[in-house]
Design a protein around this motif. Structure first.
Motif, PDB file in Angstrom:
ATOM      1  N   LYS A 230     -16.288  13.356 -50.935  1.00 52.91           N
ATOM      2  CA  LYS A 230     -15.812  14.015 -52.146  1.00 52.91           C
ATOM      3  C   LYS A 230     -16.152  15.504 -52.072  1.00 52.91           C
ATOM      4  N   LEU A 231     -15.110  16.344 -52.122  1.00 55.28           N
ATOM      5  CA  LEU A 231     -15.294  17.787 -52.039  1.00 55.28           C
ATOM      6  C   LEU A 231     -14.741  18.462 -53.284  1.00 55.28           C
ATOM      7  N   LEU A 232     -15.386  19.541 -53.671  1.00 57.13           N
ATOM      8  CA  LEU A 232     -14.935  20.350 -54.793  1.00 57.13           C
ATOM      9  C   LEU A 232     -14.434  21.675 -54.231  1.00 57.13           C
ATOM     10  N   ALA A 233     -13.176  22.011 -54.498  1.00 57.78           N
ATOM     11  CA  ALA A 233     -12.582  23.264 -54.023  1.00 57.78           C
ATOM     12  C   ALA A 233     -12.459  24.212 -55.211  1.00 57.78           C
ATOM     13  N   ILE A 234     -13.282  25.227 -55.227  1.00 58.85           N
ATOM     14  CA  ILE A 234     -13.343  26.151 -56.354  1.00 58.85           C
ATOM     15  C   ILE A 234     -12.374  27.310 -56.138  1.00 58.85           C
ATOM     16  N   VAL A 235     -11.499  27.499 -57.124  1.00 61.19           N
ATOM     17  CA  VAL A 235     -10.593  28.648 -57.129  1.00 61.19           C
ATOM     18  C   VAL A 235     -11.427  29.835 -57.596  1.00 61.19           C
ATOM     19  N   GLY A 236     -11.657  30.785 -56.718  1.00 59.56           N
ATOM     20  CA  GLY A 236     -12.609  31.857 -56.978  1.00 59.56           C
ATOM     21  C   GLY A 236     -12.112  33.004 -57.823  1.00 59.56           C
ATOM     22  N   THR A 237     -11.242  32.734 -58.752  1.00 60.00           N
ATOM     23  CA  THR A 237     -10.720  33.777 -59.626  1.00 60.00           C
ATOM     24  C   THR A 237     -10.265  33.163 -60.941  1.00 60.00           C
ATOM     25  N   ASN A 238     -10.162  34.005 -61.951  1.00 52.71           N
ATOM     26  CA  ASN A 238      -9.596  33.550 -63.220  1.00 52.71           C
ATOM     27  C   ASN A 238      -8.180  34.100 -63.417  1.00 52.71           C
ATOM     28  N   ALA A 239      -7.593  34.638 -62.367  1.00 51.08           N
ATOM     29  CA  ALA A 239      -6.237  35.183 -62.435  1.00 51.08           C
ATOM     30  C   ALA A 239      -5.220  34.062 -62.661  1.00 51.08           C
ATOM     31  N   ASP A 240      -4.178  34.371 -63.402  1.00 57.49           N
ATOM     32  CA  ASP A 240      -3.122  33.383 -63.642  1.00 57.49           C
ATOM     33  C   ASP A 240      -2.388  33.022 -62.354  1.00 57.49           C
ATOM     34  N   PHE A 241      -2.179  34.010 -61.487  1.00 55.10           N
ATOM     35  CA  PHE A 241      -1.532  33.774 -60.196  1.00 55.10           C
ATOM     36  C   PHE A 241      -2.531  34.100 -59.101  1.00 55.10           C
ATOM     37  N   SER A 242      -2.699  33.177 -58.160  1.00 56.34           N
ATOM     38  CA  SER A 242      -3.646  33.417 -57.075  1.00 56.34           C
ATOM     39  C   SER A 242      -3.229  32.675 -55.812  1.00 56.34           C
ATOM     40  N   TYR A 243      -3.177  33.410 -54.713  1.00 62.65           N
ATOM     41  CA  TYR A 243      -2.939  32.768 -53.425  1.00 62.65           C
ATOM     42  C   TYR A 243      -4.130  31.897 -53.029  1.00 62.65           C
ATOM     43  N   ASN A 244      -5.303  32.187 -53.557  1.00 61.29           N
ATOM     44  CA  ASN A 244      -6.467  31.350 -53.279  1.00 61.29           C
ATOM     45  C   ASN A 244      -6.361  29.998 -53.979  1.00 61.29           C
ATOM     46  N   ARG A 245      -5.703  29.955 -55.111  1.00 68.92           N
ATOM     47  CA  ARG A 245      -5.394  28.668 -55.749  1.00 68.92           C
ATOM     48  C   ARG A 245      -4.452  27.886 -54.840  1.00 68.92           C
ATOM     49  N   PHE A 246      -3.428  28.576 -54.319  1.00 68.55           N
ATOM     50  CA  PHE A 246      -2.513  27.933 -53.371  1.00 68.55           C
ATOM     51  C   PHE A 246      -3.285  27.399 -52.166  1.00 68.55           C
ATOM     52  N   LEU A 247      -4.254  28.175 -51.697  1.00 67.45           N
ATOM     53  CA  LEU A 247      -5.057  27.777 -50.541  1.00 67.45           C
ATOM     54  C   LEU A 247      -5.831  26.487 -50.837  1.00 67.45           C
ATOM     55  N   ASP A 248      -6.493  26.429 -51.975  1.00 66.86           N
ATOM     56  CA  ASP A 248      -7.216  25.208 -52.354  1.00 66.86           C
ATOM     57  C   ASP A 248      -6.262  24.023 -52.506  1.00 66.86           C
ATOM     58  N   GLN A 249      -5.122  24.255 -53.130  1.00 63.28           N
ATOM     59  CA  GLN A 249      -4.144  23.177 -53.316  1.00 63.28           C
ATOM     60  C   GLN A 249      -3.587  22.698 -51.977  1.00 63.28           C
ATOM     61  N   PHE A 250      -3.362  23.636 -51.071  1.00 65.95           N
ATOM     62  CA  PHE A 250      -2.909  23.281 -49.722  1.00 65.95           C
ATOM     63  C   PHE A 250      -3.926  22.365 -49.054  1.00 65.95           C
ATOM     64  N   MET A 251      -5.189  22.741 -49.133  1.00 63.10           N
ATOM     65  CA  MET A 251      -6.237  21.947 -48.485  1.00 63.10           C
ATOM     66  C   MET A 251      -6.347  20.557 -49.117  1.00 63.10           C
ATOM     67  N   ALA A 252      -6.266  20.488 -50.425  1.00 61.41           N
ATOM     68  CA  ALA A 252      -6.356  19.188 -51.100  1.00 61.41           C
ATOM     69  C   ALA A 252      -5.228  18.262 -50.654  1.00 61.41           C
ATOM     70  N   LYS A 253      -4.061  18.818 -50.486  1.00 55.57           N
ATOM     71  CA  LYS A 253      -2.907  18.020 -50.071  1.00 55.57           C
ATOM     72  C   LYS A 253      -2.969  17.676 -48.578  1.00 55.57           C
TER      73      LYS A 253
END
Length: 184
Positions: free
Chosen positions: A2-25
């Protein structure tokens, strides 16, 4: 695992969110990866008592076998929202002893520029290795994803660059082994 992937920003749009989502998938057969947003965490204040969002954040970290931090870079450092989130987990805040202590952690990130959040990743590693955190940070395995807008599909969030995918694959596989070793 079990891993937790933290989106390191509070921005509405973030490529780092995409990065975490990519890894989860992509790695769903290797690990259960929960993408966690820090946007709703209150700003850290030493005198303040942690609210339910902060307690949830700390519990998610405690329950995870390892934590992945995807951070953008703002002005050669991590975003203030990520710094504040980490201050809530530091031992200097009430009731936070050992939230990150020896917790396996992986740091990666993407940015618009050429350096791929290199300075932010270095700062994040320093924070995780500080006495107030004492995390078990995956050594080496730096994944510096520059020119994010050219590597992700802005509409779908899909990572398109095969060289980047290969680099993430290598680092993630090493992180899985690192977490497994830490569990022994």
């Amino acid at each position: 695992m079990k891993l937790l992937a933290i989106v390191g920003t509070n921005a509405d749009f973030s490529y780092n969110r995409f990065l975490d989502q990519f890894m989860a998938k992509r790695y769903k057969d290797q690990a259960e990866i929960e993408v966690y947003e820090i946007a709703d965490l209150p700003r850290f204040k030493k005198e303040a008592q942690p609210d339910s969002k902060v307690e949830e954040f700390k519990n998610k970290i405690r329950e995870a076998d390892g934590v992945i931090f995807a951070t953008p870079e703002y002005d050669h450092g991590i975003p203030s929202a990520l710094k504040s989130a980490m201050e809530w987990t530091g031992s200097h805040a009430q009731g936070n002893a050992d939230v990150m202590k020896m917790k396996p952690a992986m740091v990666l990130g993407t940015s618009y520029g050429i350096q791929g959040a290199s300075r932010a990743q270095e700062e994040m590693r320093e924070i995780l290795l500080s006495p107030d955190q004492s995390a078990n940070v995956l050594p080496g395995n730096e994944v510096l994803i520059g020119h994010a807008a050219d590597k992700f599909d802005k509409n779908t969030g899909d990572l398109l660059d095969q060289e980047t995918i290969h680099a993430i694959d290598l680092a993630f596989n090493n992180f899985v082994k690192f977490v497994e070793q830490a569990q022994k």
